[in-house]
Design an enzyme around this catalytic site. Sequence first.
Site, PDB file in Angstrom:
ATOM      1  CE  LYS A   1       0.659   1.881   3.430  1.00  0.00           C
ATOM      2  NZ  LYS A   1       1.895   2.408   4.118  1.00  0.00           N
TER       3      LYS A   1
ATOM      4  CE1 TYR B   1      -1.776   0.042   7.763  1.00  0.00           C
ATOM      5  CE2 TYR B   1      -0.535   2.036   7.305  1.00  0.00           C
ATOM      6  CZ  TYR B   1      -0.608   0.667   7.363  1.00  0.00           C
ATOM      7  OH  TYR B   1       0.481  -0.098   7.015  1.00  0.00           O
TER       8      TYR B   1
HETATM    9  P1  NDP Z   1      12.402   1.487   2.487  1.00  0.00           P
HETATM   10  O1  NDP Z   1      12.937   2.783   2.035  1.00  0.00           O
HETATM   11  O2  NDP Z   1      12.873   0.942   3.785  1.00  0.00           O
HETATM   12  O3  NDP Z   1      12.709   0.359   1.391  1.00  0.00           O
HETATM   13  C1  NDP Z   1      12.368   0.537   0.050  1.00  0.00           C
HETATM   14  C2  NDP Z   1      13.313  -0.291  -0.812  1.00  0.00           C
HETATM   15  O4  NDP Z   1      12.926  -0.143  -2.170  1.00  0.00           O
HETATM   16  C3  NDP Z   1      14.768   0.158  -0.761  1.00  0.00           C
HETATM   17  O5  NDP Z   1      15.494  -0.392   0.308  1.00  0.00           O
HETATM   18  C4  NDP Z   1      15.297  -0.329  -2.085  1.00  0.00           C
HETATM   19  O6  NDP Z   1      15.598  -1.692  -1.995  1.00  0.00           O
HETATM   20  C5  NDP Z   1      14.067  -0.237  -2.999  1.00  0.00           C
HETATM   21  N1  NDP Z   1      14.138   0.914  -3.901  1.00  0.00           N
HETATM   22  C6  NDP Z   1      14.081   0.852  -5.248  1.00  0.00           C
HETATM   23  N2  NDP Z   1      14.164   2.054  -5.789  1.00  0.00           N
HETATM   24  C7  NDP Z   1      14.276   2.935  -4.780  1.00  0.00           C
HETATM   25  C8  NDP Z   1      14.402   4.344  -4.721  1.00  0.00           C
HETATM   26  N3  NDP Z   1      14.414   5.109  -5.830  1.00  0.00           N
HETATM   27  N4  NDP Z   1      14.470   4.922  -3.510  1.00  0.00           N
HETATM   28  C9  NDP Z   1      14.445   4.205  -2.385  1.00  0.00           C
HETATM   29  N5  NDP Z   1      14.329   2.838  -2.391  1.00  0.00           N
HETATM   30  C10 NDP Z   1      14.250   2.213  -3.582  1.00  0.00           C
HETATM   31  O7  NDP Z   1      10.819   1.617   2.467  1.00  0.00           O
HETATM   32  P2  NDP Z   1       9.766   0.696   3.217  1.00  0.00           P
HETATM   33  O8  NDP Z   1      10.231  -0.716   3.150  1.00  0.00           O
HETATM   34  O9  NDP Z   1       9.454   1.254   4.527  1.00  0.00           O
HETATM   35  O10 NDP Z   1       8.452   0.896   2.304  1.00  0.00           O
HETATM   36  C11 NDP Z   1       8.316   0.256   1.051  1.00  0.00           C
HETATM   37  C12 NDP Z   1       6.831   0.127   0.708  1.00  0.00           C
HETATM   38  O11 NDP Z   1       6.188  -0.661   1.697  1.00  0.00           O
HETATM   39  C13 NDP Z   1       6.069   1.453   0.672  1.00  0.00           C
HETATM   40  O12 NDP Z   1       5.140   1.443  -0.379  1.00  0.00           O
HETATM   41  C14 NDP Z   1       5.351   1.502   2.006  1.00  0.00           C
HETATM   42  O13 NDP Z   1       4.155   2.246   1.974  1.00  0.00           O
HETATM   43  C15 NDP Z   1       5.078   0.036   2.244  1.00  0.00           C
HETATM   44  N6  NDP Z   1       4.984  -0.285   3.676  1.00  0.00           N
HETATM   45  C16 NDP Z   1       3.933  -1.025   4.102  1.00  0.00           C
HETATM   46  C17 NDP Z   1       3.801  -1.356   5.420  1.00  0.00           C
HETATM   47  C18 NDP Z   1       2.668  -2.205   5.892  1.00  0.00           C
HETATM   48  O14 NDP Z   1       2.520  -2.370   7.095  1.00  0.00           O
HETATM   49  N7  NDP Z   1       1.872  -2.773   4.994  1.00  0.00           N
HETATM   50  C19 NDP Z   1       4.774  -0.888   6.427  1.00  0.00           C
HETATM   51  C20 NDP Z   1       5.884  -0.171   5.854  1.00  0.00           C
HETATM   52  C21 NDP Z   1       5.965   0.116   4.529  1.00  0.00           C
HETATM   53  P3  NDP Z   1      16.815  -2.334  -2.829  1.00  0.00           P
HETATM   54  O15 NDP Z   1      18.040  -1.694  -2.270  1.00  0.00           O
HETATM   55  O16 NDP Z   1      16.703  -3.776  -2.516  1.00  0.00           O
HETATM   56  O17 NDP Z   1      16.576  -2.031  -4.259  1.00  0.00           O
END
Ligand code: NDP
Length: 373
Positions: free
Chosen positions: A138, A223
């Site tokens: 989401k 949420y």
């Molecule tokens: P993070 O920033 O921690 O991780 C995102 C990952 O996406 C990065 O580590 C990277 O992984 C990859 N990535 C690819 N392109 C980019 C870019 N341009 N900039 C930054 N990261 C990039 O974010 P979250 O994990 O917190 O959030 C990711 C998604 O999950 C969002 O859509 C958020 O809304 C959702 N979310 C949902 C939750 C829930 O409870 N359902 C809770 C938290 C988040 P890599 O290095 O492997 O490419």
Amino acid sequence: MKSRRNFLQKLTLSAVSLPLIPRFNSISFSGWQKSASQDTMLRVAIMGLGSYGTRVAEAMQDSKKAKLVGVISGTPSKISDWQKKYDIPPKNCYNYENFDAIKDNPDIDAVYIITPNALHHPQTLRVAAAGKHVICEKPMALNAEQGREMVEACKQAGVKLLVGYRMHFEANTLEVIRMREAGEFGEIKFFQGLSGFKIGDPSQWRLNKELAGGGAMMDIGIYSINGARYMIGKEPIWVTAQETKTDPVKFKEGVDETILFQFGFPEGIVASCLSTYSMGNLDRFFLNGTQGFAEMQPSTGYGPIKGKTHKGPLENPHITHQTVQMDRMAEIILEGDTAKVPVDGEEGLKDLIIIDTIYKAVASGRKELIDLS
Ligand code: NDP
């Protein structure tokens, strides 16, 4: 040994009901010689090995029905760390340039997209074109137009599109929904949803309009939107909304800091919600009916979800949300099961239509009608 998987995937596409398919361990079809446990598991590749992807991967270790088998990442060091930690073979590792080749990988059933919001739409289209099921975090996309394209693309490709709405499988949440359906609250009159936290690092993608698509509303306000819908059990028909901004440097143009919004539902039911990046630990739902109430705090955090109704405390045991979610999503994808509160692309699209309308109401200052048709 791709025959069984292809067979299952084809059945998923057809109208055939599948409740027993992954269970007939004793039946031997020619070419289906893999172990029962492997056969019945949804084999998942995670795209985006960030903070939430890491949480999902950990939780999946306890899933009985879903297994982490692949990764898609832009960071080679993370790929090798995850390979070691989760025993992922090189052939199941991809980056953002080459992951379309996943279409030729019979050992991956689904890709779980856990990247910044703006990437969900293009990545979903590519995963669908590769013929793999999509689980997308989401908000499903940046706006309803993108959401519609994603739903259509997955339909055309014959793959499922699910959204990571983990609360739809959470036991205390489902108990409140059960009570409401049983009439235990009487006629529902009012819902209040408060969703927020204090956001830190100003350089993170969540505060970048290009990658986040907005601010708190896209990330945490969703949420309260989604909660209003599943707690009341109806769809909103209008919204009014007001934005306040105390820090225009941190929260730039198009990145909302705090939005108050109010929904009207059929039968005169109303809801009042708050979405913010500037208040700590705001995670509360309150549902009020003519004969009772439910209040939950925390209501959507990683748990345990706590709360009570007019009949007493909500006491279902806490199970890691993402473990339950992956078990249930495997059942939905592999067994054709359905969720009590939907987690499909249409559900994600409804929230996007509502978010579009909230932003419209902020801009117009008027009551805006919500068109979910
Ligand atoms: P993070 O920033 O921690 O991780 C995102 C990952 O996406 C990065 O580590 C990277 O992984 C990859 N990535 C690819 N392109 C980019 C870019 N341009 N900039 C930054 N990261 C990039 O974010 P979250 O994990 O917190 O959030 C990711 C998604 O999950 C969002 O859509 C958020 O809304 C959702 N979310 C949902 C939750 C829930 O409870 N359902 C809770 C938290 C988040 P890599 O290095 O492997 O490419």
